[in-house]
Structure formats: C-alpha cells, structure tokens
Design an enzyme around this catalytic site. Sequence first.
Site, mmCIF file in Angstrom:
data_model
loop_
_atom_site.group_PDB
_atom_site.id
_atom_site.type_symbol
_atom_site.label_atom_id
_atom_site.label_comp_id
_atom_site.label_asym_id
_atom_site.label_seq_id
_atom_site.Cartn_x
_atom_site.Cartn_y
_atom_site.Cartn_z
ATOM 1 C CG HIS A 92 22.165 -14.511 -3.343
ATOM 2 N ND1 HIS A 92 22.599 -13.576 -2.429
ATOM 3 C CD2 HIS A 92 21.459 -13.810 -4.283
ATOM 4 C CE1 HIS A 92 22.172 -12.368 -2.776
ATOM 5 N NE2 HIS A 92 21.476 -12.485 -3.903
ATOM 6 C CG HIS A 94 21.825 -17.918 -9.293
ATOM 7 N ND1 HIS A 94 21.868 -18.472 -8.035
ATOM 8 C CD2 HIS A 94 22.199 -18.901 -10.146
ATOM 9 C CE1 HIS A 94 22.273 -19.729 -8.114
ATOM 10 N NE2 HIS A 94 22.466 -20.027 -9.388
ATOM 11 C CG HIS A 102 22.203 -20.084 -14.554
ATOM 12 N ND1 HIS A 102 23.552 -20.321 -14.482
ATOM 13 C CD2 HIS A 102 21.683 -20.599 -13.418
ATOM 14 C CE1 HIS A 102 23.838 -20.954 -13.356
ATOM 15 N NE2 HIS A 102 22.720 -21.133 -12.685
HETATM 16 P P1 5GP Z 1 23.720 -22.885 -9.604
HETATM 17 O O1 5GP Z 1 24.238 -24.298 -9.822
HETATM 18 O O2 5GP Z 1 23.646 -22.542 -8.141
HETATM 19 O O3 5GP Z 1 22.467 -22.606 -10.349
HETATM 20 O O4 5GP Z 1 24.781 -21.941 -10.290
HETATM 21 C C1 5GP Z 1 25.780 -21.253 -9.625
HETATM 22 C C2 5GP Z 1 26.605 -20.573 -10.687
HETATM 23 O O5 5GP Z 1 27.412 -19.586 -10.050
HETATM 24 C C3 5GP Z 1 27.556 -21.513 -11.436
HETATM 25 O O6 5GP Z 1 27.288 -21.440 -12.833
HETATM 26 C C4 5GP Z 1 28.940 -20.998 -11.087
HETATM 27 O O7 5GP Z 1 29.845 -21.061 -12.163
HETATM 28 C C5 5GP Z 1 28.669 -19.558 -10.665
HETATM 29 N N1 5GP Z 1 29.580 -19.040 -9.665
HETATM 30 C C6 5GP Z 1 29.931 -19.652 -8.497
HETATM 31 N N2 5GP Z 1 30.781 -18.883 -7.809
HETATM 32 C C7 5GP Z 1 30.968 -17.742 -8.535
HETATM 33 C C8 5GP Z 1 31.754 -16.571 -8.333
HETATM 34 O O8 5GP Z 1 32.449 -16.393 -7.333
HETATM 35 N N3 5GP Z 1 31.699 -15.627 -9.300
HETATM 36 C C9 5GP Z 1 30.936 -15.764 -10.408
HETATM 37 N N4 5GP Z 1 30.970 -14.774 -11.306
HETATM 38 N N5 5GP Z 1 30.178 -16.862 -10.634
HETATM 39 C C10 5GP Z 1 30.203 -17.848 -9.717
HETATM 40 ZN ZN ZN Z 2 23.348 -13.953 -0.550
#
Ligand code: 5GP
Ligand code: ZN
Length: 116
Positions: A97, A99, A101
């Site tokens: 989804h 996002h 950072h």
């Molecule tokens: P990606 O690797 O997809 O760019 O980052 C996903 C981010 O979502 C990670 O930094 C992880 O810590 C965060 N994350 C995953 N699950 C949850 C959740 O249930 N709540 C929150 N607040 N952050 C989450």
């Molecule tokens: Zn979603």
Amino acid sequence: MDNCIFCKIVNGDIPAEKIYEDGDIIAFNDINPAAPVHFLLIPKLHIASLYETDESDQCLLGKMLLLAPQLAKKLGCPDGFRTIINTGHLGGQEVFHLHIHILGSSERLPVMNHHD
Ligand code: 5GP
Ligand code: ZN
C-alpha cells in the site's frame, strides 16, 4: 483491500499513532522506527505501489509530497529529513500500500551505501 495492513489502519481496524489525517491522506508513526522520527504518509485509497499510479493520481501524489516538509517540521525536524518510497520487491517494499517514509534525527542521517 481486505488483507492490507495499511487499509486496516485507514479504517481504524488496527491502531496506529496517527499524526495527521485529512480526507485523502493519513500519516502515522512507523511501528519499527529506523530513526528518532520515522513516520509514514499514505493515501487512504488502496494503491499498491508507485507502479500502480497514473495521471489520475497526480494531485494526490503532489499533496502527499507537499505534506512531508510540513509534518517533518511539526514533528521537530526543521533542518532536514529524508523521504523514501520503496517500490516493488526489488525496491525493498514490504507493505504493498503506497507509502512515503519520512525519517529525521537531530544528527545528520547516515549516508546511503554506495554500490561498488
Ligand atoms: P516498506 O518496506 O514496505 O517500505 O515499509 C513498510 C514499513 O511499514 C516498515 O518500516 C514497517 O516497520 C512499517 N509497518 C509494518 N506494519 C506496520 C503496522 O502495523 N503499523 C505501523 N505503524 N507500521 C508498520
Ligand atoms: Zn491498502
């Protein structure tokens, strides 16, 4: 999307430390922070990744990017922050989804590792 963790946060089905919300976007603290300030900006609409965006998302994407410095300042990062959008498996994306950072610290963030 039924099984999307960020859609569940949008719907209030699982809790998150929300720091911003409007009709289109929410921001909340990352559950596993990689810096003293680490929050995520997401669209309320389920968009799996940047690959799934097109011209119809231009306004939403712009809105998200414009919010980044405002929220960074509000959360105590007036002198710098880092934005990261991981896209696809090879880009390190774990939650599908879209996002952004936002990472910040009172110290200079570590430089990115360079490829040899
Ligand atoms: P990606 O690797 O997809 O760019 O980052 C996903 C981010 O979502 C990670 O930094 C992880 O810590 C965060 N994350 C995953 N699950 C949850 C959740 O249930 N709540 C929150 N607040 N952050 C989450
Ligand atoms: Zn979603």
